[in-house]
Design an enzyme around this catalytic site. Sequence first.
Site, PDB file in Angstrom:
ATOM      1  N   PRO A   2      26.383 153.610  18.378  1.00 26.20           N
ATOM      2  CA  PRO A   2      27.028 153.806  17.068  1.00 26.20           C
ATOM      3  C   PRO A   2      26.715 152.642  16.130  1.00 26.20           C
ATOM      4  O   PRO A   2      27.033 151.498  16.428  1.00 26.20           O
ATOM      5  CB  PRO A   2      28.520 153.848  17.402  1.00 26.20           C
ATOM      6  CG  PRO A   2      28.621 153.939  18.882  1.00 26.20           C
ATOM      7  CD  PRO A   2      27.347 153.403  19.447  1.00 26.20           C
ATOM      8  N   GLU A   3      26.062 152.936  15.027  1.00 26.58           N
ATOM      9  CA  GLU A   3      25.814 151.943  13.984  1.00 26.58           C
ATOM     10  C   GLU A   3      26.620 152.374  12.763  1.00 26.58           C
ATOM     11  O   GLU A   3      27.440 153.280  12.856  1.00 26.58           O
ATOM     12  CB  GLU A   3      24.307 151.857  13.690  1.00 26.58           C
ATOM     13  CG  GLU A   3      23.498 151.484  14.934  1.00 26.58           C
ATOM     14  CD  GLU A   3      21.998 151.405  14.706  1.00 26.58           C
ATOM     15  OE1 GLU A   3      21.581 151.104  13.577  1.00 26.58           O
ATOM     16  OE2 GLU A   3      21.233 151.650  15.663  1.00 26.58           O
ATOM     17  N   HIS A  95      35.698 158.043  32.214  1.00 31.65           N
ATOM     18  CA  HIS A  95      35.703 156.769  31.484  1.00 31.65           C
ATOM     19  C   HIS A  95      36.628 156.789  30.270  1.00 31.65           C
ATOM     20  O   HIS A  95      36.356 156.161  29.258  1.00 31.65           O
ATOM     21  CB  HIS A  95      34.290 156.371  31.059  1.00 31.65           C
ATOM     22  CG  HIS A  95      33.305 156.356  32.183  1.00 31.65           C
ATOM     23  ND1 HIS A  95      33.378 155.453  33.233  1.00 31.65           N
ATOM     24  CD2 HIS A  95      32.247 157.150  32.460  1.00 31.65           C
ATOM     25  CE1 HIS A  95      32.390 155.690  34.074  1.00 31.65           C
ATOM     26  NE2 HIS A  95      31.697 156.724  33.640  1.00 31.65           N
ATOM     27  N   ARG A 114      30.106 152.301  29.338  1.00 31.66           N
ATOM     28  CA  ARG A 114      29.580 150.952  29.533  1.00 31.66           C
ATOM     29  C   ARG A 114      30.566 149.841  29.160  1.00 31.66           C
ATOM     30  O   ARG A 114      30.287 148.671  29.389  1.00 31.66           O
ATOM     31  CB  ARG A 114      28.266 150.772  28.770  1.00 31.66           C
ATOM     32  CG  ARG A 114      27.094 151.313  29.581  1.00 31.66           C
ATOM     33  CD  ARG A 114      25.809 151.313  28.789  1.00 31.66           C
ATOM     34  NE  ARG A 114      25.550 152.643  28.249  1.00 31.66           N
ATOM     35  CZ  ARG A 114      24.432 152.996  27.651  1.00 31.66           C
ATOM     36  NH1 ARG A 114      23.474 152.115  27.482  1.00 31.66           N
ATOM     37  NH2 ARG A 114      24.254 154.216  27.216  1.00 31.66           N
ATOM     38  N   ARG A 179      14.233 131.803   4.624  1.00 30.74           N
ATOM     39  CA  ARG A 179      14.483 132.187   6.013  1.00 30.74           C
ATOM     40  C   ARG A 179      13.160 132.512   6.660  1.00 30.74           C
ATOM     41  O   ARG A 179      12.465 133.419   6.217  1.00 30.74           O
ATOM     42  CB  ARG A 179      15.395 133.413   6.090  1.00 30.74           C
ATOM     43  CG  ARG A 179      16.841 133.077   5.920  1.00 30.74           C
ATOM     44  CD  ARG A 179      17.710 134.224   6.364  1.00 30.74           C
ATOM     45  NE  ARG A 179      19.079 133.752   6.484  1.00 30.74           N
ATOM     46  CZ  ARG A 179      19.621 133.365   7.643  1.00 30.74           C
ATOM     47  NH1 ARG A 179      18.931 133.429   8.735  1.00 30.74           N
ATOM     48  NH2 ARG A 179      20.861 132.943   7.680  1.00 30.74           N
TER      49      ARG A 179
END
Length: 300
Positions: A2-3, A95, A114, A179
Amino acid sequence: MPELPEVETVRSVLSRDMVGKKIKTVAVTNGRVVRRHKNAKDFRERTEGRTVKSINRLGKYLIFGFDDGTKMVAHLGMSGQLLRAKAAKDPKPKHTHIVFTLNSGGELRYVDPRTFGELFVSTPLVDGQAVEISKFARLSIGGDGLALRAAVPELAHLGIDFIEDQIGWERFAAILRSRETPLKAVLMDQDIIAGLGNIYADETLYNAGILYDRSAESLSTIEIRRLHRAITEVLTDAIKHRGSTLDDEQFVDPEGRAGDYQNLHQVYNREGQPCGQCRAAILRVIVRGRSTFYCAKCQN
DNA sequence: CAAAATTCCTGACTGC
DNA sequence: TGCAGTCAGGAATTTT
C-alpha cells in the site's frame, strides 16, 4: 504494497461509513501490531468508547480523529488491510490481529500476514510544547498537511505529500538542489516526499522520462518541472483508479474490492514487456536490494 | 552527518 | 511430492 493511492482509497471508503460511529470493544490478538504501546491493554483503553470524528491521510499513514481529541494512526506496512465486516460471525481472514467492534454493529478488522504494519494512538501535546515539523514539509504552503503533522508529533518528520500539501515546482526545485542522492532514493525517502513507494517511484520516473540513478542536483529546470508534474499526475490517476492490486499482494479496499491501476502500469512488474512508447523491452535492475523497472530508451 | 546495511515477517516461488 | 532455501519490501535501527 500500500502506497499513497492505496491508502487514500482506504481512507475514502472508511471515511464514508466510519465517521460518527463509536468503537464499543477492541480485541488485540497480536501485540506486535501495537508495538509502540507498552502493551495491548494500553491500546485497548485508548480506543474503546471513542467515536470516530474524522479520517485523514498523510503519506502512507491513516489518521483517525477521535472525539476526545486523540488520534489513532494506522500504517499498513507491506501487507496490512483494514476490512469492514457486517457482523462478528463473518469469517475472519487468517492473520486478523485487531478487531474493532462498533456500537452500530459490524466490525473493523486489521489483517496483516507480515506484520510490518502498525497501529497506535497519539496523544495531543499540551500547550507550549513545540513540534519540529519536517523542513521539507515546511517548504510547502497551504493544504492540511501542516495541521496534521502538528496534531500527530510522530508524523512531523514526514516530507511533502503531493496530494495534501500544495507545492509549486520552484519549491520542489529547492528540495532537490544540492542533493547528490540518486533520484529514486529521493522519491522514496518519506522524510523528503511522503507516500511514494517502489511502484509509484518507478511509474513517476518513467512518466517524467528520467532515469532512476540520476542525481537530484543534475536535473535541469525542465526536468524538475516534468518530475513535479509526473508525481502529481501519477498519484492523481492512481487514486482515480482506486490503487494497484498486484497478483501477489492482494491489496483490497475495506469492502474487499481490488484497484485497477495495475492495468495502467507502464514499467512496474513489466520486465521484458514492450514499452508503451517505443516498444523496447522494459528492463529490471536491483538497486540496494529493491527491484527497479525502467525503459532505457525513454528514460535518460 | 549521510548513506548503506540489517532487521522485522510470512507467503510465494525455485531447485533438487 | 516435499522440503530447504531465496526473495519481496517500508521504515526503524545499526553500521560504515
